[in-house]
Design a protein around this motif. Structure first.
Motif, PDB file in Angstrom:
ATOM      1  N   SER A   1      -6.434  -8.806   9.692  1.00 19.78           N
ATOM      2  CA  SER A   1      -7.881  -8.663   9.467  1.00 19.78           C
ATOM      3  C   SER A   1      -8.655  -7.571   9.996  1.00 19.78           C
ATOM      4  O   SER A   1      -9.888  -7.325   9.349  1.00 19.78           O
ATOM      5  CB  SER A   1      -8.581 -10.067   9.954  1.00 19.78           C
ATOM      6  OG  SER A   1      -8.631  -9.982  11.175  1.00 19.78           O
TER       7      SER A   1
ATOM      8  N   SER B   1      -9.631  -3.109   7.319  1.00 18.00           N
ATOM      9  CA  SER B   1     -10.548  -3.149   6.422  1.00 18.00           C
ATOM     10  C   SER B   1     -10.446  -1.650   5.618  1.00 18.00           C
ATOM     11  O   SER B   1      -9.845  -0.744   5.955  1.00 18.00           O
ATOM     12  CB  SER B   1     -11.965  -3.358   6.907  1.00 18.00           C
ATOM     13  OG  SER B   1     -12.396  -2.006   7.912  1.00 18.00           O
TER      14      SER B   1
ATOM     15  N   SER C   1     -10.853 -18.949   1.698  1.00 17.73           N
ATOM     16  CA  SER C   1     -10.376 -17.907   2.623  1.00 17.73           C
ATOM     17  C   SER C   1      -9.364 -18.414   3.626  1.00 17.73           C
ATOM     18  O   SER C   1      -8.242 -17.715   3.993  1.00 17.73           O
ATOM     19  CB  SER C   1     -11.528 -17.353   3.462  1.00 17.73           C
ATOM     20  OG  SER C   1     -12.465 -16.656   2.679  1.00 17.73           O
TER      21      SER C   1
ATOM     22  N   HIS D   1      -6.833  -7.788   3.583  1.00 10.87           N
ATOM     23  CA  HIS D   1      -8.241  -7.429   3.792  1.00 10.87           C
ATOM     24  C   HIS D   1      -8.426  -6.078   3.335  1.00 10.87           C
ATOM     25  O   HIS D   1      -9.783  -5.841   2.900  1.00 10.87           O
ATOM     26  CB  HIS D   1      -8.117  -7.240   5.385  1.00 10.87           C
ATOM     27  CG  HIS D   1      -8.242  -8.743   5.963  1.00 10.87           C
ATOM     28  ND1 HIS D   1      -7.124  -9.732   6.193  1.00 10.87           N
ATOM     29  CD2 HIS D   1      -9.355  -9.739   6.313  1.00 10.87           C
ATOM     30  CE1 HIS D   1      -7.480 -10.950   6.712  1.00 10.87           C
ATOM     31  NE2 HIS D   1      -8.940 -10.966   6.697  1.00 10.87           N
ATOM     32  N   TYR D   2      -7.403  -5.151   3.479  1.00 12.79           N
ATOM     33  CA  TYR D   2      -7.866  -3.908   2.883  1.00 12.79           C
ATOM     34  C   TYR D   2      -8.120  -4.008   1.587  1.00 12.79           C
ATOM     35  O   TYR D   2      -9.051  -2.979   0.823  1.00 12.79           O
ATOM     36  CB  TYR D   2      -6.493  -3.097   2.887  1.00 12.79           C
ATOM     37  CG  TYR D   2      -6.712  -1.523   2.637  1.00 12.79           C
ATOM     38  CD1 TYR D   2      -7.422  -0.427   3.354  1.00 12.79           C
ATOM     39  CD2 TYR D   2      -6.116  -1.160   1.299  1.00 12.79           C
ATOM     40  CE1 TYR D   2      -7.380   0.661   2.817  1.00 12.79           C
ATOM     41  CE2 TYR D   2      -6.336   0.138   0.905  1.00 12.79           C
ATOM     42  CZ  TYR D   2      -6.771   1.124   1.568  1.00 12.79           C
ATOM     43  OH  TYR D   2      -7.018   2.517   1.165  1.00 12.79           O
TER      44      TYR D   2
ATOM     45  N   GLY E   1      -9.623  -6.201  -0.216  1.00 15.22           N
ATOM     46  CA  GLY E   1     -10.933  -7.030  -0.287  1.00 15.22           C
ATOM     47  C   GLY E   1     -10.593  -8.459  -0.693  1.00 15.22           C
ATOM     48  O   GLY E   1     -11.709  -8.928  -1.373  1.00 15.22           O
ATOM     49  N   TRP E   2      -9.516  -9.165  -0.807  1.00 11.24           N
ATOM     50  CA  TRP E   2      -9.058 -10.155  -1.223  1.00 11.24           C
ATOM     51  C   TRP E   2      -9.761 -11.361  -0.294  1.00 11.24           C
ATOM     52  O   TRP E   2      -9.802 -12.520  -0.938  1.00 11.24           O
ATOM     53  CB  TRP E   2      -7.663 -10.318  -1.319  1.00 11.24           C
ATOM     54  CG  TRP E   2      -6.863  -9.501  -2.426  1.00 11.24           C
ATOM     55  CD1 TRP E   2      -7.541  -8.926  -3.427  1.00 11.24           C
ATOM     56  CD2 TRP E   2      -5.567  -9.311  -2.531  1.00 11.24           C
ATOM     57  NE1 TRP E   2      -6.922  -8.093  -4.163  1.00 11.24           N
ATOM     58  CE2 TRP E   2      -5.307  -8.657  -3.686  1.00 11.24           C
ATOM     59  CE3 TRP E   2      -4.416  -9.746  -2.059  1.00 11.24           C
ATOM     60  CZ2 TRP E   2      -4.183  -8.080  -4.324  1.00 11.24           C
ATOM     61  CZ3 TRP E   2      -3.083  -9.291  -2.487  1.00 11.24           C
ATOM     62  CH2 TRP E   2      -2.914  -8.480  -3.327  1.00 11.24           C
ATOM     63  N   VAL E   3      -9.864 -10.884   0.944  1.00  5.20           N
ATOM     64  CA  VAL E   3     -10.583 -11.826   1.804  1.00  5.20           C
ATOM     65  C   VAL E   3     -11.085 -11.138   3.002  1.00  5.20           C
ATOM     66  O   VAL E   3     -10.549  -9.766   3.397  1.00  5.20           O
ATOM     67  CB  VAL E   3      -9.122 -12.807   2.556  1.00  5.20           C
ATOM     68  CG1 VAL E   3      -8.166 -11.820   3.231  1.00  5.20           C
ATOM     69  CG2 VAL E   3      -9.704 -13.816   3.253  1.00  5.20           C
ATOM     70  N   GLU E   4     -12.140 -11.478   3.794  1.00  3.88           N
ATOM     71  CA  GLU E   4     -12.540 -11.204   4.753  1.00  3.88           C
ATOM     72  C   GLU E   4     -12.676 -11.712   6.035  1.00  3.88           C
ATOM     73  O   GLU E   4     -13.271 -11.303   7.061  1.00  3.88           O
ATOM     74  CB  GLU E   4     -14.351 -10.588   4.439  1.00  3.88           C
ATOM     75  CG  GLU E   4     -14.280  -9.724   3.163  1.00  3.88           C
ATOM     76  CD  GLU E   4     -15.702  -9.354   2.802  1.00  3.88           C
ATOM     77  OE1 GLU E   4     -16.758  -9.916   3.551  1.00  3.88           O
ATOM     78  OE2 GLU E   4     -15.953  -8.793   1.941  1.00  3.88           O
TER      79      GLU E   4
ATOM     80  N   THR F   1     -11.582 -14.085   9.372  1.00  2.78           N
ATOM     81  CA  THR F   1     -10.400 -14.058  10.440  1.00  2.78           C
ATOM     82  C   THR F   1      -9.951 -15.471  10.707  1.00  2.78           C
ATOM     83  O   THR F   1     -10.751 -16.438  10.483  1.00  2.78           O
ATOM     84  CB  THR F   1     -11.017 -13.243  11.554  1.00  2.78           C
ATOM     85  OG1 THR F   1     -11.951 -14.064  12.325  1.00  2.78           O
ATOM     86  CG2 THR F   1     -11.188 -11.831  11.170  1.00  2.78           C
TER      87      THR F   1
END
Length: 331
Positions: free
Chosen positions: A58, A61, A170, A206-207, A209-212, A214
């Motif tokens: 996570s 980014s 998420s 996370h890179y 942008g599918w999920v932010e 943790t």
């Protein structure tokens, strides 16, 4: 597990760093030395490493693009670090500890506990002293580094961002990252698949942008607890008298590792302009899961630390067997 919970809760009350990890580890170690028969947690440890892998991922980014130059400069120091650690350690265990060649070689390698013991057994090493050396190295570093880091930086002992539960969507994505990553890494026979696979898949998610989100704090505390119990049971079944000399020798090796690590932390601070605390965790030759857990729980540049340990693991696993074959051939 009850002993681990008691230790973790006690350390949490005393507001010590990584309370659930260090508390569980400490109480189980004491119980082991007192002769209590304990069993290591089974496959549940791998599940906890998968949670940790997702959590570490996570940190990857899109901002990592801006750091690629700095990261690459620091990563260049890993190969000479691994080579020097292995060569000096091998000479130490051969001359001081009088270990046979395969035992000395795999005792000196700064790799994961399970990998080095498995490689050593295959090469004909003596398993008990080999396992003792690596267990002592990991236990000592896991116990001392959180206190050292907090003393240097005065950092909080837990990541404040973990207090909020992610939304349901998420949470599902995080679970999928863990399951798919672990399954793919296991299928590809990647060493440390339980942590590496989820870390890579979570990092990509996370890179992109599918999920932010943790993993929530409760999950990380549970991972700390079970990993702590697992580490605390490493000396199970070994007699204290038989362990004393090997543990004493291991501390001599740890002194050498400490000097080498401090030197390389200084080098990456000067030439790569790395944060010295993050570099200390990144170049400390502890277990990949444990060092990453310390970085994540204490909110210390997880991306930097995780990348270094991932590359170190690849270098050691790939290089260790190749170099040992050369030693056998020419020595």
């Amino acid at each position: 597990m009850l002993l681990g919970c008691a230790g973790g809760f006690s350390f949490a009350l005393m507001e010590l760093p990584l309370a659930w990890l260090l508390g569980a580890m400490s109480v189980c170690l004491i119980a082991t030395f007192c002769g209590l028969s304990l069993y290591k947690p089974g496959s549940i440890v791998l599940s906890m490493r998968a949670i940790l892998g997702v959590a570490i991922g996570s940190a990857f980014s899109p901002e990592i693009n801006e750091r690629l130059g700095d990261l690459s400069h620091s990563l260049l120091f890993l190969l000479p670090y691994c080579l020097l650690t292995g060569l000096i350690g091998y000479a130490f265990f051969r001359t001081v500890a009088k270990f046979d060649r395969p035992t000395a070689y795999y005792a000196a390698m700064p790799g994961g506990f399970q990998d080095m013991v498995a490689f050593g057994e295959e090469a004909g090493a003596k398993i008990q002293p080999l396992a003792l050396v690596h267990a002592t190295r990991i236990i000592f570093l896991v116990f001392t580094l959180p206190f050292l880091v907090r003393w240097i930086e005065g950092l909080e002992t837990e990541n404040a961002g973990l207090h909020h539960w992610p939304d349901f969507e998420s949470l599902i994505i995080l679970f999928l990252c863990g399951g798919l990553g672990w399954g793919l890494a296991k299928l590809l026979r990647i060493s440390g698949s339980a942590i590496v696979g989820p870390m890579v898949v979570s990092g990509l998610a996370h890179y992109l942008g599918w999920v932010e989100a943790t993993p929530p704090k409760a999950f990380i505390d549970l991972a700390q607890l079970i990993i702590g119990v697992h580490i605390g049971c490493q000396y199970q079944g070994m007699r204290v008298k038989e362990m004393a000399s090997v543990i004493f020798i291991s501390f001599g090796y740890l002194l050498i590792l400490g000097i080498l690590t401090a030197a390389f932390v200084g080098l990456v601070f000067i030439f790569a302009e790395a944060d010295p605390v993050a570099a200390l965790l990144a170049f400390s030759p502890g277990g990949q899961a444990e060092m990453n857990l310390i970085a994540f729980a204490m909110d210390i540049d997880v991306t930097y630390v995780a990348l270094h340990h991932l590359i170190r693991m690849v270098l050691v696993i790939v290089g260790a067997q190749l170099i040992f074959k050369l030693i056998k051939r020419f020595a």
